[in-house]
Every structure is written in C-alpha cells, then in structure tokens.
Design a protein around this motif. Structure first.
Motif, PDB file in Angstrom:
ATOM      1  N   ASP A 195       0.257   7.449  -1.775  1.00 18.15           N
ATOM      2  CA  ASP A 195      -0.074   8.143  -3.025  1.00 18.15           C
ATOM      3  C   ASP A 195      -1.372   7.641  -3.630  1.00 18.15           C
ATOM      4  O   ASP A 195      -1.921   8.267  -4.536  1.00 18.15           O
ATOM      5  CB  ASP A 195       1.057   7.954  -4.047  1.00 18.15           C
ATOM      6  CG  ASP A 195       2.342   8.641  -3.613  1.00 18.15           C
ATOM      7  OD1 ASP A 195       2.258   9.623  -2.852  1.00 18.15           O
ATOM      8  OD2 ASP A 195       3.415   8.178  -4.025  1.00 18.15           O
ATOM      9  N   ASN A 196      -1.867   6.499  -3.157  1.00 20.94           N
ATOM     10  CA  ASN A 196      -3.082   5.897  -3.705  1.00 20.94           C
ATOM     11  C   ASN A 196      -4.279   6.191  -2.794  1.00 20.94           C
ATOM     12  O   ASN A 196      -4.194   5.987  -1.592  1.00 20.94           O
ATOM     13  CB  ASN A 196      -2.915   4.389  -3.854  1.00 20.94           C
ATOM     14  CG  ASN A 196      -1.781   4.029  -4.786  1.00 20.94           C
ATOM     15  OD1 ASN A 196      -1.589   4.679  -5.819  1.00 20.94           O
ATOM     16  ND2 ASN A 196      -1.024   3.003  -4.440  1.00 20.94           N
ATOM     17  N   ARG A 245       0.845  -1.187   0.000  1.00 11.08           N
ATOM     18  CA  ARG A 245       0.000   0.000   0.000  1.00 11.08           C
ATOM     19  C   ARG A 245       0.880   1.237   0.000  1.00 11.08           C
ATOM     20  O   ARG A 245       1.969   1.263   0.549  1.00 11.08           O
ATOM     21  CB  ARG A 245      -0.934  -0.008   1.209  1.00 11.08           C
ATOM     22  CG  ARG A 245      -1.966  -1.123   1.163  1.00 11.08           C
ATOM     23  CD  ARG A 245      -3.141  -0.794   2.066  1.00 11.08           C
ATOM     24  NE  ARG A 245      -2.776  -0.798   3.458  1.00 11.08           N
ATOM     25  CZ  ARG A 245      -2.796  -1.890   4.213  1.00 11.08           C
ATOM     26  NH1 ARG A 245      -3.142  -3.042   3.703  1.00 11.08           N
ATOM     27  NH2 ARG A 245      -2.472  -1.826   5.486  1.00 11.08           N
ATOM     28  N   THR A 281      -7.982   6.924 -13.458  1.00 11.14           N
ATOM     29  CA  THR A 281      -7.612   5.550 -13.791  1.00 11.14           C
ATOM     30  C   THR A 281      -8.721   4.947 -14.631  1.00 11.14           C
ATOM     31  O   THR A 281      -9.872   4.864 -14.190  1.00 11.14           O
ATOM     32  CB  THR A 281      -7.398   4.710 -12.521  1.00 11.14           C
ATOM     33  OG1 THR A 281      -6.323   5.278 -11.761  1.00 11.14           O
ATOM     34  CG2 THR A 281      -7.054   3.268 -12.874  1.00 11.14           C
ATOM     35  N   THR A 317     -10.598  12.330  -7.565  1.00 13.20           N
ATOM     36  CA  THR A 317      -9.962  11.126  -8.094  1.00 13.20           C
ATOM     37  C   THR A 317     -11.041  10.318  -8.805  1.00 13.20           C
ATOM     38  O   THR A 317     -12.124  10.114  -8.259  1.00 13.20           O
ATOM     39  CB  THR A 317      -9.344  10.293  -6.959  1.00 13.20           C
ATOM     40  OG1 THR A 317      -8.357  11.083  -6.279  1.00 13.20           O
ATOM     41  CG2 THR A 317      -8.700   9.027  -7.499  1.00 13.20           C
ATOM     42  N   GLU A 346      -6.979   1.227  -3.118  1.00 16.08           N
ATOM     43  CA  GLU A 346      -6.123   0.091  -3.435  1.00 16.08           C
ATOM     44  C   GLU A 346      -6.950  -1.186  -3.355  1.00 16.08           C
ATOM     45  O   GLU A 346      -7.570  -1.470  -2.323  1.00 16.08           O
ATOM     46  CB  GLU A 346      -4.921   0.035  -2.496  1.00 16.08           C
ATOM     47  CG  GLU A 346      -4.013   1.254  -2.650  1.00 16.08           C
ATOM     48  CD  GLU A 346      -2.832   1.226  -1.699  1.00 16.08           C
ATOM     49  OE1 GLU A 346      -2.898   0.479  -0.709  1.00 16.08           O
ATOM     50  OE2 GLU A 346      -1.858   1.951  -1.946  1.00 16.08           O
ATOM     51  N   PRO A 350      -4.432   6.109  -8.055  1.00 11.39           N
ATOM     52  CA  PRO A 350      -3.674   7.214  -7.449  1.00 11.39           C
ATOM     53  C   PRO A 350      -4.546   8.444  -7.193  1.00 11.39           C
ATOM     54  O   PRO A 350      -5.488   8.723  -7.935  1.00 11.39           O
ATOM     55  CB  PRO A 350      -2.594   7.508  -8.497  1.00 11.39           C
ATOM     56  CG  PRO A 350      -2.507   6.275  -9.333  1.00 11.39           C
ATOM     57  CD  PRO A 350      -3.888   5.711  -9.356  1.00 11.39           C
ATOM     58  N   ARG A 351      -4.205   9.184  -6.150  1.00 13.91           N
ATOM     59  CA  ARG A 351      -4.941  10.389  -5.785  1.00 13.91           C
ATOM     60  C   ARG A 351      -4.844  11.436  -6.899  1.00 13.91           C
ATOM     61  O   ARG A 351      -3.779  11.670  -7.467  1.00 13.91           O
ATOM     62  CB  ARG A 351      -4.358  10.996  -4.511  1.00 13.91           C
ATOM     63  CG  ARG A 351      -4.506  10.131  -3.283  1.00 13.91           C
ATOM     64  CD  ARG A 351      -3.849  10.786  -2.077  1.00 13.91           C
ATOM     65  NE  ARG A 351      -3.815   9.878  -0.943  1.00 13.91           N
ATOM     66  CZ  ARG A 351      -4.789   9.794  -0.037  1.00 13.91           C
ATOM     67  NH1 ARG A 351      -5.850  10.578  -0.140  1.00 13.91           N
ATOM     68  NH2 ARG A 351      -4.707   8.941   0.966  1.00 13.91           N
ATOM     69  N   ASP A 370      -4.362  -0.179  -8.313  1.00 14.81           N
ATOM     70  CA  ASP A 370      -4.298   1.036  -7.505  1.00 14.81           C
ATOM     71  C   ASP A 370      -4.944   2.192  -8.246  1.00 14.81           C
ATOM     72  O   ASP A 370      -4.880   2.264  -9.477  1.00 14.81           O
ATOM     73  CB  ASP A 370      -2.842   1.396  -7.187  1.00 14.81           C
ATOM     74  CG  ASP A 370      -2.132   0.337  -6.366  1.00 14.81           C
ATOM     75  OD1 ASP A 370      -2.812  -0.331  -5.566  1.00 14.81           O
ATOM     76  OD2 ASP A 370      -0.906   0.174  -6.536  1.00 14.81           O
TER      77      ASP A 370
END
Length: 327
Positions: free
Chosen positions: A11-12, A8, A52, A216, A15, A47-48, A45
C-alpha cells in the motif's frame, strides 16, 4: 505498542527506514571538527495516492529529508524504498530511469527556473536530460498540454521567468515536474513564497492534479494549518527526528511539541480563537544535542527521565509517538 515502523507494505509507494544524514563543519579555520545530524533515524511511510505532510520549525530537517528521499543527497545510513526498490543501493545508471517516476517541486519559484530559459525550454528540459527525443510538433504539443494542465496560457511559452508572476512561475515548476509523468512528487514548501490568495490557487491545483493523475505527494511545510487542510496524514519533526505521526489531520495530538504547534495556528473565526501559550526555553544547539529528548528544555511536562533518556518512536495503532509523558 510497538516500535514504528518496521515492515514493508504494497500500500506504500515510498518507505523510509532509519534514514540518517550528518554534516560536519569547523567553527573556526583550525577549530575542532563538529558534526550535526540533520536527519536522525527517520522512519515513515508514504501511502500510494495520498498526501503525507511533514511539518516542523525551520531547521528541523524537512528539506534535507526531501532531498534524501529522492537521493539528491546521499544518506549517512538508512534506506529509502520506492515501489519496492531500495534507492540507496542503486548505481547512478539505474537511478536515471527511476528519476522519471519521482520529481521535486522547489520552494522558491524565483530561483528554481533558469532565467536564461524560455518557459518552453524549461518545460522540455526534463525530457532532454532523460534523452527522450521529440519532434518539433511533439514538443509543441507537450508544452501546450503541460501548460493547460497547470492553468497557464500556452501563449506564455516564449516568455522568460522575469516576465511571469510568482504564482505563474510556481505553476511552471509544477508543470516541469509533471513533464516525465511521474508517480511521486516531493513538494518542498511550494507555497511558502507566495501570497495567501495565490497559495490557495496552487493548493487547489495540486489537489486537482493528484486526483486526476493518481499522484502521491510528500508535502513539506512549516505551516501546520495548511498541512492539516491539505494532507491525509501528518509527520511532525523536531531537530532531525520524527516525534509524532498523526494518521489523520483531525487526530488529537499527544506530543507536547505538536500540541504547541497546533495551538499557535491562527483561527479566523473569532468565536473559536484561544489564548496562545508561548514556548519557553532555548532550542538546543544542533551540533550539541542533549542526551535525552531534544524538546525537554522547552517542554512543560519534562522530567529527569526526559533529560536522560531519548524516547523512541512507538506505534500505537495508526498513531506513532516519541514521548515519555504524552498529553
């Protein structure tokens, strides 16, 4: 190269680890019970502050994954960590405040809004469900703010869904998702039922909101061209599994399935158009997947190893791949 991913990171924001969901049914009233694994040991993951993308053909498990991430469906196994909190271990009482920070924008704007509700009522519904009381003046200001934020004329607040266009309905869906000021939005094919010109407007709005509010996104789509334009990284799924993770939209694909998807996208520039190689072979029965790679029957590079041994998702730098014979 290592198996991906296992640790973990701060930055994510989200997850996902070995997330699995199976469904059972009978092909006849008294037939034998069958099991289909719609999402199979998915790890990825989010990411913030990034977008994605999750892409794949219809039936690959994208929408099921979206609902599992928000725990609208209970997983058969696996974990979903949201900002360090394992959602799969939270009781219902703990999920209610967490849901204020994560929301879903549905695919079909024509059915995602209750036709009996005015736009004002639909936008205030999340606050009512969360038990957040507002005075009449506060409610009016909230509705005006949400509509202005999503490019809707506040004069439409008394209107009903049937009086709005498809693009306006989807803007209402986005505004409703933002009512609780979330940090994370799951966008389940939010442009699929809209005209191309309206799709561009909605994507532009989503990008503006992401930058302005620091959101996000997990963006679910079957349109690889749109995903390559809008997303920061791309997750490719096939029959419930992640087969490749591209760290950037311009990363050359190495999985034969990803390459086939990219080669099938339309190129508007006549000078850059190419011959499209059609996929051959049949998609395996989701209730009876082969022992090895599920894509082997359609892959021109498949070997006996592919048909006998399932390829694990392996990390090579920022690029993850599940293939015995990558291109």
């Amino acid at each position: 190269m290592t198996e991906a991913p296992s640790t973990r990171s701060a930055d994510n924001l989200v997850e996902i680890r070995a997330l699995t969901r199976s469904f059972s049914s009978r092909n006849q009233l008294f037939g034998k019970k069958r099991t289909m694994t719609a999402v199979n040991a998915v790890s990825l993951d989010v990411p913030r502050g990034k977008v994605t993308g999750v892409v794949g053909e219809s039936g690959c498990g994208k929408s099921t994954l979206a609902r599992l991430v928000l725990r609208l469906l209970e997983p058969s196994s696996g974990q979903v960590h949201f900002d360090g909190i394992d959602l799969t271990r939270q009781p219902a009482s703990a999920m209610r405040p967490l849901r204020q920070r994560m929301q879903l924008v549905f695919q079909d704007p024509y059915s995602s809004i209750d036709p009996r509700y005015s736009i004002r009522t639909a936008l205030l519904e999340p606050l009512r469900i969360q038990g957040l009381p507002l005075s009449e003046a506060e409610a009016s200001r909230t509705v005006e703010r949400l509509m202005a934020m999503t490019g809707l004329n506040p004069s439409l607040a008394p209107s009903y869904p049937h009086q709005l266009s498809g693009g306006q309905k989807q803007r209402v869906g986005i505004a409703r998702a933002l009512a609780l000021q979330p940090a994370f939005l799951v966008l389940d094919e939010p442009t699929a039922s809209l005209d191309v010109s309206i799709q561009a407007q909605i994507v532009g709005l989503l990008e503006k909101l992401r930058q302005g509010l620091g959101l996000t996104y997990l963006f679910i789509s079957h349109d690889l061209g749109l995903v390559r334009y809008f997303c920061d990284r791309i997750v490719v799924m096939y029959l419930g599994r992640v087969v490749e993770v591209l760290p950037t939209p311009r990363t050359p694909p190495r999985h034969p399935y990803t390459r086939a998807l990219m080669d099938s996208t339309f190129e508007p520039d006549p000078q850059r158009r190419r011959a499209i190689t059609r996929l051959s072979g049949e998609i395996p029965d989701a209730f009876d997947l082969p022992r090895g790679c599920a894509y082997a029957a359609r892959c021109p590079q498949s070997t006996d190893r592919c048909r006998a041994e399932h390829p694990p998702l392996v990390q090579d730098g920022d690029h993850a791949l599940a293939c015995h014979h990558p291109v």
